[in-house]
Design an enzyme around this catalytic site. Structure first.
Site, PDB file in Angstrom:
ATOM      1  N   ASP A  39      -9.604 -15.223 -17.353  1.00 43.91           N
ATOM      2  CA  ASP A  39     -10.297 -15.984 -16.109  1.00 43.91           C
ATOM      3  C   ASP A  39     -11.413 -16.888 -16.478  1.00 43.91           C
ATOM      4  O   ASP A  39     -12.038 -16.528 -17.465  1.00 43.91           O
ATOM      5  CB  ASP A  39     -10.969 -14.822 -15.273  1.00 43.91           C
TER       6      ASP A  39
ATOM      7  N   GLU B 114      -7.058 -19.944 -17.267  1.00 45.06           N
ATOM      8  CA  GLU B 114      -7.615 -20.701 -16.172  1.00 45.06           C
ATOM      9  C   GLU B 114      -8.716 -21.583 -16.733  1.00 45.06           C
ATOM     10  O   GLU B 114      -9.659 -21.434 -17.156  1.00 45.06           O
ATOM     11  CB  GLU B 114      -8.217 -19.739 -15.260  1.00 45.06           C
TER      12      GLU B 114
ATOM     13  N   ASP C  98       0.824  -1.103   0.058  1.00 45.17           N
ATOM     14  CA  ASP C  98       0.203  -0.035   0.095  1.00 45.17           C
ATOM     15  C   ASP C  98       0.905   1.228   0.131  1.00 45.17           C
ATOM     16  O   ASP C  98       1.523   1.404   0.875  1.00 45.17           O
ATOM     17  CB  ASP C  98      -0.980  -0.225   1.229  1.00 45.17           C
TER      18      ASP C  98
ATOM     19  N   ASP D 256      -1.984  -0.942  -3.856  1.00 42.95           N
ATOM     20  CA  ASP D 256      -2.419  -0.096  -5.086  1.00 42.95           C
ATOM     21  C   ASP D 256      -1.345  -0.425  -6.380  1.00 42.95           C
ATOM     22  O   ASP D 256      -0.013  -0.970  -5.961  1.00 42.95           O
ATOM     23  CB  ASP D 256      -2.487   1.180  -4.644  1.00 42.95           C
TER      24      ASP D 256
ATOM     25  N   ASP E 180      -3.998   3.948   2.563  1.00 42.14           N
ATOM     26  CA  ASP E 180      -5.338   3.583   2.859  1.00 42.14           C
ATOM     27  C   ASP E 180      -5.785   2.138   3.569  1.00 42.14           C
ATOM     28  O   ASP E 180      -7.083   1.918   3.667  1.00 42.14           O
ATOM     29  CB  ASP E 180      -6.434   4.262   1.812  1.00 42.14           C
TER      30      ASP E 180
END
Length: 563
Positions: free
Chosen positions: A205, A269, A21, A29, A25
């Protein structure tokens, strides 16, 4: 320029919200990834696979996408992504990104338009809507409950009372209708957007799920699919998976990827059995490779490992694709956890504080041994963030902290995947192990001080240092582009050589001797006499005329100095 870099690459999966991070927060990110690019480069990987960072209400950890060509503000901006791409490439790291084509978020503009329109409209034809007084069939959601939801519950319209929409995952993830040309064109545009930006490929995915049997027959599992779950997964060979027409989609995608210089890659996948059906997705005009879930779920047993490795190399080779090897990902238990249980343990419902716990020490020994086995195999390998630290799952997580939709949709019967998604520990003596100055989005265990990157970099026998050294040697010995030949060995020892390097894995309960005169290059236990702890250099151990001892749950790489 190596256009076939993916054939023997080691690819590191980043789950952005749990990596690092930068903004403070509590959520990882894109700038956090940029902050750690030198760490990733020093690890020795060739590429990064970044899980979804798109705008999303995050009912399913970002795999419910509301906008495919933008960045969720919680992760940063498009300028941040451009910087990440540029700085990764400047370090020689390729970047592949997740693509989620089976479904959108229910907050996607298309689905909002569909709900606002009438039955039979063009907007609704982009999704799977069916008319029926009751759920159209017995299909169950992968996250629990029915795979059908009544449209009227979202629109309040009387005309929608007997209309249902399909969601193979959560109700917030409506399935797209891939028989609709609008959908096909839309995703070609999405691929083109990111390819024009310079991404090196895509992880697709639920690649096997886009086409459904048009007759919508009942499946064999119904709503109680978790009652039938086994170590191979309960979801293959169903009427909503692995339909032959799905291959037409990937041929069109491959054609697009081949138009770029250099051509871009795709990895799927694909939860499909038998292996021949899975490898069909990696034929020369489709994807470049598919994940090897049989290997991921294989117990620490020499017979099963040999069988799966042999079968994978044979079947993948038959279509001209490299085999892939993976020990963990964001949907699975970590290797240290899984391998800490006896073979056959039923782990698909997740592990909580009240469940039998793994043997963490045995699990770590086997996870390290499995790493050296994996990296000695020809083909490409995938590493899930935190595996290089030997992280366990957070099996004692408070149930109230869980975010996985499976937990609620199964009425608290299946804990889901949160335990492997816990934010990484970077430093000791700082709040949240240096991951963030704010409370992390998922809680971290209180006993990870010894597992931080900071601590492991000081210990030459740490799991982090083992990863760095094994990745360095894998590249030096060109193991990914080599070939495998099985060797004779004592009972319950897996033995093969790849080029001049021999690999033995002891899955027995007794120590065994390596062949006389073997020179040990690397052991999964490390070497106490390692000379340079600060630089994570694992020392070599050479013998002449003697027989090095291979302990149980250990892998050794060695060469023969006498015959």
């Amino acid at each position: 320029m190596d256009i076939d870099w993916w054939k023997d690459a080691v690819i590191y999966q980043i789950y952005p919200r749990s990596f690092f991070d930068h903004s403070g927060d509590g959520m990882g990110d894109l700038q956090g990834i940029i902050d750690k690019l030198d760490y990733l480069s020093s690890l020795g990987v060739d590429a990064l696979w970044i899980s979804p960072f798109y705008p999303s209400p995050a009912f399913d950890g970002g795999y419910d996408v509301s906008e495919y060509c933008d960045i969720d503000p919680v992760f940063g901006t498009m300028a941040d992504f451009d910087q990440l791409l540029e700085e990764s490439h400047s370090r020689g790291l390729k970047v592949i990104i997740d693509l989620v084509p089976n479904h959108t978020s229910w907050s996607h503009a298309w689905f909002k338009e569909a709900l606002g329109d009438s039955p039979g409209s063009r907007a609704r034809s982009r999704y799977v809507f069916r008319y029926s007084q009751n759920p159209p069939n017995n299909w169950g959601s992968m996250f629990g409950g029915s795979a059908w939801s009544r449209v009227q519950e979202l629109t309040g319209k009387a005309e929608d009372r007997d209309w249902w929409y399909l969601h193979l995952f959560s109700s917030q993830q409506p399935d797209l209708n891939w028989g609709n040309p609008d959908v096909q064109e839309f995703f070609l545009d999405i691929l083109g957007f990111w390819l024009d930006k310079g991404v090196d490929g895509f992880r697709v995915d639920v690649a096997h799920g886009l086409i459904k049997n048009p007759a919508f027959p009942d499946d064999k599992l119904g709503l109680e699919r978790w009652e039938y779950a086994d170590a191979n997964g309960p979801y293959s060979n169903q009427p909503y998976y692995d339909q032959d027409r799905v291959h037409e989609i990937y041929r069109s995608w491959r054609h697009l990827c081949n138009r770029y210089n250099p051509p871009r890659m795709m990895v799927g996948e694909v939860w499909v059995r038998p292996r021949e059906r899975a490898s069909a997705y990696a034929r020369p005009d489709e994807m470049h490779q598919v994940f090897n879930f049989d290997f991921l779920h294989c117990p620490f047993d020499y017979r099963l490992l040999r069988q799966i490795i042999t079968e994978s190399l044979r079947v993948d080779g038959a279509v001209g694709a490299p085999s892939t090897w993976v020990l963990a990902n964001h949907d699975q238990l970590r290797a240290r956890t899984r391998l800490g249980y006896p073979a056959g343990a039923m782990l698909e419902r997740g592990i909580g504080a009240g469940d039998p716990q793994p043997d963490w020490e045995i699990g770590l020994l086997r996870a390290r041994a499995a790493l050296l086995l994996m990296l000695a195999l020809p083909g490409s390998a995938y590493i899930f963030q935190g595996e290089e630290l030997g992280l366990p799952d957070f099996t004692m997580m408070d149930d109230a902290a869980r975010r996985d939709p499976t937990w609620e949709r199964t009425n608290h019967q299946v804990r889901g995947r949160d335990s492997s998604r816990v934010p990484l520990p970077w430093s000791t003596g700082r709040p949240n192990y240096g991951f963030s100055d704010a409370k992390p989005w998922l809680p971290q265990p209180s006993d990870w001080d010894d597992l931080t990157v900071e601590n492991q970099e000081k210990d030459a026998d740490s799991t982090l240092c083992l990863y760095r050294e094994s990745l360095r040697l894998r590249k030096e010995w060109q193991l990914g582009s080599g070939s495998l030949t099985w060797d004779n060995a004592p009972t319950r020892v897996l033995a093969f050589h790849n080029g001049q390097l021999h690999c033995w894995v002891n899955t027995s309960i007794l120590p065994v001797n390596l062949p006389p005169g073997s020179q040990v290059i690397l052991s999964s236990t490390g070497h106490p006499e390692s000379p340079d702890a600060v630089n994570c250099s694992v020392g070599n151990s050479a013998t002449s005329g003697s027989s090095p001892v291979l302990e149980p749950n250990v892998t050794m790489w060695f060469t023969r100095v006498d015959k």
